[in-house]
Design a protein around this motif. Structure first.
Motif, mmCIF file in Angstrom:
data_model
loop_
_atom_site.group_PDB
_atom_site.id
_atom_site.type_symbol
_atom_site.label_atom_id
_atom_site.label_comp_id
_atom_site.label_asym_id
_atom_site.label_seq_id
_atom_site.Cartn_x
_atom_site.Cartn_y
_atom_site.Cartn_z
ATOM 1 N N ALA A 29 27.482 8.877 4.079
ATOM 2 C CA ALA A 29 28.078 9.326 5.342
ATOM 3 C C ALA A 29 29.386 10.066 5.060
ATOM 4 N N GLU A 30 30.182 9.541 4.148
ATOM 5 C CA GLU A 30 31.437 10.198 3.786
ATOM 6 C C GLU A 30 31.192 11.544 3.114
ATOM 7 N N LEU A 31 30.191 11.607 2.234
ATOM 8 C CA LEU A 31 29.872 12.876 1.566
ATOM 9 C C LEU A 31 29.424 13.920 2.575
ATOM 10 N N GLU A 32 28.621 13.494 3.543
ATOM 11 C CA GLU A 32 28.161 14.419 4.580
ATOM 12 C C GLU A 32 29.341 15.000 5.351
ATOM 13 N N GLU A 33 30.275 14.140 5.714
ATOM 14 C CA GLU A 33 31.448 14.591 6.467
ATOM 15 C C GLU A 33 32.369 15.475 5.631
ATOM 16 N N ALA A 34 32.409 15.239 4.332
ATOM 17 C CA ALA A 34 33.358 15.931 3.465
ATOM 18 C C ALA A 34 32.910 17.322 3.046
ATOM 19 N N THR A 35 31.648 17.653 3.249
ATOM 20 C CA THR A 35 31.168 18.946 2.772
ATOM 21 C C THR A 35 31.200 19.997 3.866
ATOM 22 N N GLU A 36 31.522 21.202 3.465
ATOM 23 C CA GLU A 36 31.549 22.335 4.383
ATOM 24 C C GLU A 36 30.200 23.036 4.444
ATOM 25 N N ASN A 37 29.378 22.842 3.428
ATOM 26 C CA ASN A 37 28.093 23.515 3.300
ATOM 27 C C ASN A 37 27.039 22.728 4.081
ATOM 28 N N PHE A 44 22.613 15.158 2.287
ATOM 29 C CA PHE A 44 23.247 13.837 2.307
ATOM 30 C C PHE A 44 22.785 13.030 3.528
ATOM 31 N N ARG A 45 22.659 13.697 4.676
ATOM 32 C CA ARG A 45 22.221 13.020 5.906
ATOM 33 C C ARG A 45 20.782 12.507 5.743
ATOM 34 N N GLU A 46 19.911 13.349 5.207
ATOM 35 C CA GLU A 46 18.520 12.947 5.014
ATOM 36 C C GLU A 46 18.415 11.797 4.017
ATOM 37 N N HIS A 47 19.215 11.853 2.960
ATOM 38 C CA HIS A 47 19.135 10.776 1.982
ATOM 39 C C HIS A 47 19.725 9.483 2.540
ATOM 40 N N ARG A 48 20.684 9.603 3.421
ATOM 41 C CA ARG A 48 21.228 8.410 4.072
ATOM 42 C C ARG A 48 20.133 7.730 4.888
ATOM 43 N N CYS A 74 27.750 -4.682 -7.356
ATOM 44 C CA CYS A 74 27.199 -3.785 -8.362
ATOM 45 C C CYS A 74 28.348 -2.978 -8.962
ATOM 46 N N GLU A 75 28.781 -3.389 -10.125
ATOM 47 C CA GLU A 75 29.921 -2.731 -10.758
ATOM 48 C C GLU A 75 29.615 -1.286 -11.145
ATOM 49 N N GLY A 76 28.359 -1.000 -11.445
ATOM 50 C CA GLY A 76 27.975 0.371 -11.781
ATOM 51 C C GLY A 76 28.227 1.323 -10.620
ATOM 52 N N ILE A 77 27.772 0.955 -9.437
ATOM 53 C CA ILE A 77 27.976 1.797 -8.252
ATOM 54 C C ILE A 77 29.447 1.826 -7.884
ATOM 55 N N GLU A 78 30.118 0.683 -7.997
ATOM 56 C CA GLU A 78 31.554 0.646 -7.704
ATOM 57 C C GLU A 78 32.302 1.649 -8.593
ATOM 58 N N GLY A 79 31.924 1.700 -9.867
ATOM 59 C CA GLY A 79 32.563 2.638 -10.784
ATOM 60 C C GLY A 79 32.317 4.081 -10.398
ATOM 61 N N LEU A 80 31.095 4.406 -10.001
ATOM 62 C CA LEU A 80 30.786 5.777 -9.592
ATOM 63 C C LEU A 80 31.535 6.157 -8.314
ATOM 64 N N ILE A 81 31.628 5.233 -7.393
ATOM 65 C CA ILE A 81 32.362 5.505 -6.153
ATOM 66 C C ILE A 81 33.851 5.685 -6.450
ATOM 67 N N GLU A 82 34.398 4.831 -7.298
ATOM 68 C CA GLU A 82 35.810 4.937 -7.665
ATOM 69 C C GLU A 82 36.097 6.266 -8.364
ATOM 70 N N GLU A 83 35.205 6.663 -9.256
ATOM 71 C CA GLU A 83 35.371 7.942 -9.953
ATOM 72 C C GLU A 83 35.415 9.099 -8.954
ATOM 73 N N HIS A 84 34.539 9.052 -7.944
ATOM 74 C CA HIS A 84 34.514 10.100 -6.926
ATOM 75 C C HIS A 84 35.798 10.092 -6.100
ATOM 76 N N GLU A 85 36.253 8.901 -5.720
ATOM 77 C CA GLU A 85 37.481 8.800 -4.922
ATOM 78 C C GLU A 85 38.684 9.348 -5.682
ATOM 79 N N GLU A 86 38.735 9.107 -6.989
ATOM 80 C CA GLU A 86 39.831 9.646 -7.799
ATOM 81 C C GLU A 86 39.806 11.168 -7.800
ATOM 82 N N PHE A 87 38.623 11.758 -7.894
ATOM 83 C CA PHE A 87 38.511 13.213 -7.874
ATOM 84 C C PHE A 87 38.962 13.763 -6.528
ATOM 85 N N VAL A 88 38.503 13.139 -5.445
ATOM 86 C CA VAL A 88 38.890 13.576 -4.106
ATOM 87 C C VAL A 88 40.408 13.486 -3.945
#
Length: 167
Positions: A29-37, A44-48, A74-88
């Motif tokens: 949901a956050e990715l969908e809102e964050a994209t301009e394209n 993202f909406r369909e995959h949600r 799930c530490e694996g997913i937590e890590g991927l989400i954290e990595e994305h948040e750091e980039f943002v």
């Protein structure tokens, strides 16, 4: 929880993927809102929407096991989400963020594909055919989602992004 059997491991891994899917529901949901394209936002909406189905199927597997659906962090997913948040947090250009969001989503798809592939295999080996069918269905949808995301990434208008960097 003590894990003394493959079935115990299976349940633990189900709890892990249930947690991951619920976290990804919010992240998509956050990715969908964050994209301009719009095309990327639609993906993202369909995959949600598909993810909601994945959660339902995992919960059905718990029911087949006679257990309440529980989540294990799930530490694996937590890590991927954290990595994305750091980039943002680095305040990237919108077009660069769109590409990063596609790449981040592909990373999570690879994680989910590995998880569902293993869960489906174990269900099959334990003779849990109905559970295996549900998990194989999730696996197939995750593979399709990865292919869609990869296609969007490959066909992205990188020239426009590069041109904006030189302006």
């Amino acid at each position: 929880m003590t894990i003394d059997s493959i079935r115990d491991m299976f349940v633990h891994d189900l709890e892990d993927i249930l947690y991951a899917e619920n976290e990804l529901l919010d992240a998509l949901a956050e990715l969908e809102e964050a994209t301009e394209n719009e095309e990327i936002a639609r993906a993202f909406r369909e995959h949600r929407e598909e993810t909601e189905g994945h959660i339902d199927r995992v919960e059905q597997v718990f029911e087949m096991l006679g257990q309440e659906p529980e989540r294990e962090e799930c530490e694996g997913i937590e890590g991927l989400i954290e990595e994305h948040e750091e980039f943002v947090g680095m305040d990237p250009d919108e077009r660069v963020l769109d590409v990063h969001n596609l790449v981040a989503a592909q990373k999570t798809e690879h994680y989910e594909i590995a998880a569902y592939g293993n869960l489906a295999l174990i269900a099959d080996r334990l003779g849990m055919d109905e559970a295996g069918d549900l998990l194989h269905e999730n696996l197939e949808e995750e593979e399709e989602a990865l292919n869609k995301l990869a296609s969007l990434t490959e066909n992205h208008d990188y020239a426009a992004t590069i041109e904006s960097e030189t302006d």
